[in-house]
Design an enzyme around this catalytic site. Structure first.
Site, PDB file in Angstrom:
ATOM      1  N   GLU A 117      -5.190  12.087  -1.607  1.00 26.61           N
ATOM      2  CA  GLU A 117      -4.800  11.713  -2.978  1.00 26.61           C
ATOM      3  C   GLU A 117      -4.395  12.942  -3.794  1.00 26.61           C
ATOM      4  O   GLU A 117      -3.454  12.884  -4.590  1.00 26.61           O
ATOM      5  CB  GLU A 117      -5.938  10.975  -3.684  1.00 26.61           C
ATOM      6  CG  GLU A 117      -6.334   9.651  -3.036  1.00 26.61           C
ATOM      7  CD  GLU A 117      -5.305   8.551  -3.221  1.00 26.61           C
ATOM      8  OE1 GLU A 117      -4.305   8.754  -3.925  1.00 26.61           O
ATOM      9  OE2 GLU A 117      -5.512   7.458  -2.649  1.00 26.61           O
ATOM     10  N   ASP A 258      -0.089   3.434   6.898  1.00 26.73           N
ATOM     11  CA  ASP A 258       1.222   3.294   6.251  1.00 26.73           C
ATOM     12  C   ASP A 258       2.031   4.580   6.068  1.00 26.73           C
ATOM     13  O   ASP A 258       3.100   4.762   6.650  1.00 26.73           O
ATOM     14  CB  ASP A 258       1.060   2.576   4.898  1.00 26.73           C
ATOM     15  CG  ASP A 258      -0.059   3.150   4.030  1.00 26.73           C
ATOM     16  OD1 ASP A 258      -0.609   4.195   4.391  1.00 26.73           O
ATOM     17  OD2 ASP A 258      -0.365   2.553   2.986  1.00 26.73           O
ATOM     18  N   GLU A 351      -4.379  -8.174  -2.111  1.00 30.88           N
ATOM     19  CA  GLU A 351      -4.576  -7.046  -1.200  1.00 30.88           C
ATOM     20  C   GLU A 351      -4.464  -7.496   0.260  1.00 30.88           C
ATOM     21  O   GLU A 351      -3.845  -6.815   1.064  1.00 30.88           O
ATOM     22  CB  GLU A 351      -5.930  -6.379  -1.453  1.00 30.88           C
ATOM     23  CG  GLU A 351      -6.032  -5.696  -2.810  1.00 30.88           C
ATOM     24  CD  GLU A 351      -5.266  -4.365  -2.861  1.00 30.88           C
ATOM     25  OE1 GLU A 351      -5.922  -3.321  -2.978  1.00 30.88           O
ATOM     26  OE2 GLU A 351      -4.027  -4.361  -2.804  1.00 30.88           O
ATOM     27  N   GLU A 372       4.471  -1.335  -4.053  1.00 31.90           N
ATOM     28  CA  GLU A 372       5.201  -1.322  -2.773  1.00 31.90           C
ATOM     29  C   GLU A 372       6.331  -2.344  -2.659  1.00 31.90           C
ATOM     30  O   GLU A 372       7.407  -2.026  -2.161  1.00 31.90           O
ATOM     31  CB  GLU A 372       4.218  -1.497  -1.597  1.00 31.90           C
ATOM     32  CG  GLU A 372       3.435  -0.255  -1.278  1.00 31.90           C
ATOM     33  CD  GLU A 372       2.332   0.046  -2.289  1.00 31.90           C
ATOM     34  OE1 GLU A 372       1.943   1.223  -2.386  1.00 31.90           O
ATOM     35  OE2 GLU A 372       1.867  -0.874  -2.982  1.00 31.90           O
TER      36      GLU A 372
END
Length: 575
Positions: A117, A258, A351, A372
């Site tokens: 992050e 991902d 989710e 996304e």
């Protein structure tokens, strides 16, 4: 001339992307300009309340109108929203924030931070803002883009992450203490994305600063994952970075994996690197063979290929955008339309969504305003101009305003079934969700530049071309200008050409006092300090210079993103 051609070469193939006349919004009569203004208003509603109620904390808590530190303690929302300000055209606030960050942000703090992050949000946000600062009217240093306060901050933050990479495999730990390095007793289990999502930021840092260490550790981590794929070509979800044993053996394109796939593609485009692209294309075959059913993607066991979870996760919605980047637009559209049906069912993407049952998964009914699906719509709209994509944008604006808007900002949707809210506004809402929505509705934004417009900047290394488009978005939607990577390190053959010209020029002027100081190039041997030295070193230095691996792999004309905030939380039932 030659240098200019080299920079513009990749942009010329953009002509291939010209679109048929008459496509566009007129067909469905959606008022793009009014949606663009609504998105702008959404940004300021959230941003102003962050400044008022939450700054200098990382994030706004919109239900209680206060702030909290989440990923560290560095006013994260401000760093994450900075380039969005410029995309919305707000140069004065961009300039103000740059000053605030220079004064106020300190990475010498005793905080345990997520390596992943911190890289995508902080390092990525600072690099992007650094590269855009001249465009935003900031007075830049003489050496820019090869130096500058935001670049120094990005480098400082990235250096704090380097201790995490000191493992036997080169795969990083997931957490690092910004003051003390890796904590004793730190878990060696990291998710795949937390290992493979560094090449965009770290290679950019290496190219701008001349220090190869960042790109080197990022590449080593990527290659170790590649070496540890299963016999059928898949990678799992979590791996032990000491032993390289797979802990979670679910293979899929969603959470935990991902952005590893995303960064193989984006790294390949950014660095014109065939090896990274061929890795992705191999994975792509295995993913199609084992996980794709009817334009949905499922989770399978990485060694056997048997289905382990027939679920769609909202994080997977980046995949159509990624497919569009490699030119697979038809498949991308089909998968996108599947995902859009889920959005329409709930007014957001839960989710987890159980594909056979066609409903949400227990405890995974929330929608934290993720970007996304909107991101994929933006890429696909650039590629096809299909008005359905604008309709998703419209639905997103209506939904987010109706369900999640509160007096103090926009709140995470805890449950899409009854619209309960959570007291959190993730920084990616301003960094990504708003940015992609705005870019979907703003076809003339400078980010969409087709190369017809550019700036020429003089650096200590010669002229370079910037802001010609082809931006690569990192996985937090921070755009990186690929041309900037060529500004700060002359290729050796160019360097000699320049020095020969200089020598010729000065010998004509018969001036003996001049010495030509080469800007330092940390990648090789001794630096020649003047023309006489240079010629004597030339033979030796040329022979050991690394062969350049740049080739015109594909047009760096578009870009793409995904986001993972549920680090390690994906497969646990207890939330």
């Amino acid at each position: 001339g030659a240098a200019m051609q080299r920079f513009l070469g990749p942009l010329l193939c953009l002509w291939a992307l010209r679109l048929p006349a008459g496509t566009g919004t007129a067909a469905r009569g959606l008022d793009v300009a009014s949606y663009r203004e609504r998105v702008r208003a959404m940004f300021y509603h959230a941003y102003e309340h962050y400044l008022e109620s939450a700054f200098p904390y990382d994030e706004l808590r919109p239900l209680t109108c206060d702030g909290q530190d989440t990923w560290g303690s560095f006013s994260l929302t401000l760093i994450d929203a900075l380039d969005t300000l410029l995309i919305l055209g707000n140069v004065s606030e961009f300039q103000r924030v740059v000053n605030v960050l220079q004064e106020g942000v300190d990475f010498d703090i005793d905080v345990n931070a997520s390596v992943f992050e911190t890289n995508i949000r902080v390092v990525g946000g600072l690099l992007s803002a650094h590269l855009l600062s001249r465009k935003a009217g900031v007075e830049v240093e003489a050496g820019w883009p090869c130096s500058g306060p935001l670049l120094r901050m990005a480098e400082e933050a990235a250096r704090k992450l380097l201790p995490a990479f000191q493992t036997p495999t080169g795969m990083p730990y997931g957490t690092v203490n910004l003051l003390h390095g890796v904590n004793p007793g730190e878990t060696p289990v990291t998710c795949t994305a937390g290992i493979g999502t560094f090449i965009v930021e770290f290679a950019t840092l290496s190219h701008l600063t001349g220090d190869p260490v960042f790109e080197d550790v990022a590449r080593k981590a990527l290659k170790t994952l590649w070496k540890n794929r299963s016999d059928i070509g898949l990678v799992g979800n979590h791996i032990d970075v000491i032993t390289a044993k797979w802990v979670a053996q679910d293979a899929g394109i969603g959470a935990g994996v991902d952005s590893y796939f995303e960064y193989l593609v984006k790294g390949a485009i950014l660095l014109q690197d065939k090896e990274l692209m061929s890795m992705f294309l191999e994975y792509n075959k295995a993913i199609k063979n084992y996980t794709k059913f009817d334009d949905w993607y499922l989770w399978v066991q990485m060694y056997k290929g048997t289905v382990s979870m027939p679920v769609f996760q909202s994080l997977e919605a980046y995949w159509p955008g990624l497919q569009s980047l490699i030119g697979d637009v038809d498949n991308a559209m089909r998968t996108f339309l599947n995902y859009y049906t889920v959005w329409k069912q709930f007014g957001g993407l839960p989710e987890f969504y159980n594909i056979p049952q066609g409903y949400t998964v227990d405890k995974r009914e929330g929608y934290p305003l993720r970007p996304e699906l909107i991101e994929s719509a933006m890429y696909l709209y650039r590629a096809t101009r299909d008005p359905t994509l604008l309709e998703l944008g419209r639905d997103a604006v209506e939904s987010i305003e109706k369900i999640s808007k509160v007096d103090c900002g926009f709140a995470t949707i805890k449950d899409l079934r009854d619209h309960r809210l959570d007291n959190r506004m993730e920084s990616f809402f301003l960094a990504e969700t708003i940015k992609y929505l705005y870019l979907l509705f703003d076809p003339d934004n400078f980010i969409h530049n087709d190369g017809s417009d550019f700036d020429v900047v003089v650096t200590p290394y010669g002229e370079c071309v910037l802001n010609a488009g082809g931006y690569i978005f990192n996985t937090e939607a921070h755009p990186i200008d690929p041309a900037a990577l060529h500004c700060c390190r002359k290729r050796k053959e160019e360097q000699w050409e320049v020095e020969d010209l200089m020598r010729e020029f000065y010998s004509r002027k018969k001036t003996k006092k001049f010495t030509f100081n080469r800007a330092p190039d940390h990648s090789e041997g001794e630096n020649a300090k003047d023309p006489e030295d240079a010629s004597s070193q030339k033979a030796g230095e040329k022979s050991n210079s690394k062969k350049s691996s740049h080739s015109l792999l594909s047009c760096p004309s578009q870009s793409f993103n995904s986001k993972l905030a549920v680090l390690g939380q994906v497969f646990l039932d207890n939330t």
